[in-house]
Design a protein around this motif. Structure first.
Motif, short mmCIF file in Angstrom:
data_model
loop_
_atom_site.label_atom_id
_atom_site.label_comp_id
_atom_site.label_asym_id
_atom_site.label_seq_id
_atom_site.Cartn_x
_atom_site.Cartn_y
_atom_site.Cartn_z
N ARG A 22 -80.23 -38.60 41.47
CA ARG A 22 -79.34 -39.20 40.49
C ARG A 22 -77.97 -39.52 41.09
O ARG A 22 -77.48 -38.80 41.97
N CYS A 23 -77.38 -40.58 40.58
CA CYS A 23 -76.07 -41.02 41.08
C CYS A 23 -75.24 -41.53 39.91
O CYS A 23 -75.65 -42.47 39.22
N SER A 24 -74.07 -40.94 39.71
CA SER A 24 -73.11 -41.44 38.73
C SER A 24 -71.98 -42.12 39.49
O SER A 24 -71.29 -41.46 40.28
N PRO A 25 -71.77 -43.41 39.28
CA PRO A 25 -70.73 -44.12 40.04
C PRO A 25 -69.34 -43.70 39.61
O PRO A 25 -69.16 -43.01 38.60
N HIS A 29 -66.80 -48.50 37.90
CA HIS A 29 -67.67 -49.20 38.85
C HIS A 29 -69.02 -49.49 38.21
O HIS A 29 -69.66 -48.59 37.66
N SER A 30 -69.45 -50.75 38.33
CA SER A 30 -70.73 -51.12 37.74
C SER A 30 -71.74 -51.57 38.79
O SER A 30 -72.80 -52.09 38.45
N HIS A 31 -71.39 -51.39 40.07
CA HIS A 31 -72.27 -51.79 41.16
C HIS A 31 -72.63 -50.54 41.96
O HIS A 31 -71.76 -49.78 42.37
N VAL A 32 -73.94 -50.34 42.15
CA VAL A 32 -74.43 -49.14 42.82
C VAL A 32 -75.34 -49.52 43.99
O VAL A 32 -76.15 -50.44 43.88
N TYR A 48 -79.54 -52.46 45.93
CA TYR A 48 -78.27 -52.72 45.25
C TYR A 48 -78.58 -53.05 43.79
O TYR A 48 -79.41 -53.91 43.51
N LEU A 49 -77.89 -52.35 42.89
CA LEU A 49 -78.14 -52.54 41.46
C LEU A 49 -76.82 -52.75 40.71
O LEU A 49 -75.79 -52.20 41.09
N GLN A 50 -76.90 -53.55 39.68
CA GLN A 50 -75.88 -53.58 38.66
C GLN A 50 -76.51 -53.02 37.39
O GLN A 50 -77.72 -52.78 37.34
N ALA A 88 -84.86 -36.81 54.40
CA ALA A 88 -83.67 -37.54 54.84
C ALA A 88 -82.52 -37.20 53.90
O ALA A 88 -82.71 -36.51 52.90
N ALA A 89 -81.34 -37.72 54.25
CA ALA A 89 -80.21 -37.67 53.32
C ALA A 89 -80.13 -39.02 52.62
O ALA A 89 -80.19 -40.06 53.26
N TYR A 90 -80.00 -38.99 51.32
CA TYR A 90 -79.92 -40.21 50.52
C TYR A 90 -78.52 -40.29 49.91
O TYR A 90 -78.09 -39.38 49.20
N PHE A 91 -77.84 -41.39 50.22
CA PHE A 91 -76.47 -41.57 49.75
C PHE A 91 -76.39 -42.71 48.75
O PHE A 91 -77.06 -43.74 48.90
N CYS A 92 -75.54 -42.53 47.79
CA CYS A 92 -75.24 -43.54 46.80
C CYS A 92 -73.80 -43.98 46.99
O CYS A 92 -72.93 -43.15 47.33
N ALA A 93 -73.55 -45.26 46.81
CA ALA A 93 -72.19 -45.78 46.86
C ALA A 93 -71.97 -46.66 45.64
O ALA A 93 -72.92 -47.20 45.06
N SER A 94 -70.71 -46.80 45.24
CA SER A 94 -70.40 -47.69 44.13
C SER A 94 -69.18 -48.54 44.46
O SER A 94 -68.36 -48.18 45.31
N SER A 95 -69.08 -49.68 43.78
CA SER A 95 -67.92 -50.54 43.91
C SER A 95 -67.65 -51.18 42.56
O SER A 95 -68.54 -51.26 41.71
N PRO A 96 -66.40 -51.65 42.35
CA PRO A 96 -66.07 -52.21 41.04
C PRO A 96 -66.58 -53.62 40.83
O PRO A 96 -66.70 -54.06 39.69
N SER A 97 -66.86 -54.33 41.93
CA SER A 97 -67.32 -55.70 41.80
C SER A 97 -68.08 -56.08 43.06
O SER A 97 -68.22 -55.29 43.99
N ALA A 98 -68.55 -57.30 43.08
CA ALA A 98 -69.31 -57.79 44.24
C ALA A 98 -68.43 -58.59 45.19
O ALA A 98 -68.91 -59.18 46.12
N TYR A 99 -67.14 -58.58 44.95
CA TYR A 99 -66.26 -59.33 45.85
C TYR A 99 -66.18 -58.65 47.20
O TYR A 99 -66.18 -57.43 47.32
N SER A 100 -66.04 -59.46 48.24
CA SER A 100 -66.06 -58.96 49.61
C SER A 100 -64.97 -57.93 49.88
O SER A 100 -65.13 -57.07 50.73
N ASN A 101 -63.86 -58.04 49.19
CA ASN A 101 -62.73 -57.18 49.53
C ASN A 101 -62.72 -55.88 48.73
O ASN A 101 -61.70 -55.20 48.70
N GLN A 102 -63.81 -55.56 48.09
CA GLN A 102 -63.89 -54.31 47.34
C GLN A 102 -64.76 -53.32 48.11
O GLN A 102 -65.96 -53.51 48.22
#
Lengths: 115, 109
Positions: A22-25, A29-32, A48-50, A88-102
């Motif tokens: 499980r991963c809570s961003p 953040h709506s991008h995982v 990659y999911l929204q 393995a180790a499984y990592f989750c990451a999140s970002s606020p948008s899909a823009y390159s600079n985020q």
């Protein structure tokens, strides 16, 4: 790495069982993104999911692996009928948008061990 | 395959500046250069990113060459806690990041 929460931190499964990670961003953040890291290797992108949508699953194994990010609740990475090679180790990451600079911000991962 | 090339390991004396190089000769025009580091058993920690201008934040400075084919991460005053694996990666839009094996930076007391 405060903000992106992953659980459990450690998960032990026997061959043939199912693993649910499980991963809570971070708040807002709506991008995982999910990544897998084998011992002594770099991280490999999996999916990659929204909210409610899979955008890119090019890194996901074709069988036994699935991911979801429902409207409510955390993102789930599910591995069915686990095998030793799934350790393995499984990592989750999140970002606020899909823009390159985020930048993506990572959680501390789930260490999956298959007996 | 990773689109960046980094030396596998580097040493730096505590208190000195650590300069970590990265080659990314096939970078495309809209791709940012991102740097992360990973301390054993933790998730990757975001350090800094840039497009074409040099950038500085509270953790580090990023120098990107004019042709954008290489960059250098600078930790101005390295401490023992900076010992980690440092990853240089390229990001563009909604793509997942591609990580190589990074540079294992060892800070010597």
């Amino acid at each position: 790495n405060a903000g992106v929460m992953q659980n459990p931190r450690h998960l032990v499964r026997r061959r043939g069982q199912e693993a649910r990670l499980r991963c809570s961003p971070m708040k807002g953040h709506s991008h995982v993104y999910w990544y897998r890291q084998l011992p002594e290797e770099g991280l490999k992108f999996m999916v990659y999911l929204q909210k409610e949508n899979i955008i890119d699953e090019s890194g996901m194994p074709k069988e036994r692996f699935s991911a979801e990010f429902p409207k409510e609740g955390p993102s789930i990475l599910r591995i069915q009928q686990v095998v030793r090679g799934d350790s393995a180790a499984y990592f989750c990451a999140s970002s606020p948008s899909a823009y390159s600079n985020q930048p993506q911000h990572f959680g501390d991962g789930t260490r999956l061990s298959i007996l | 395959d990773a689109k960046t090339t980094q030396p596998p390991s580097m040493d730096c004396a505590e208190g000195r500046a650590a300069n970590l190089p990265c080659n990314h000769s096939t970078i495309s025009g809209n791709e940012y250069v991102y740097w992360y580091r990973q301390i054993h058993s933790q998730g990757p920690q975001y350090i800094i990113h840039g497009l074409k201008n040099n950038e500085t934040n509270e953790m580090a400075s990023l120098i990107i060459t004019e042709d954008r084919k290489s960059s250098t991460l600078i930790l101005p005053h390295a401490t023992l806690r900076d010992t980690a694996v440092y990853y240089c990666t390229l990001g563009g839009g909604a793509d997942g990041l591609t990580f190589g094996k990074g540079t294992h930076l060892i800070i010597q007391p």
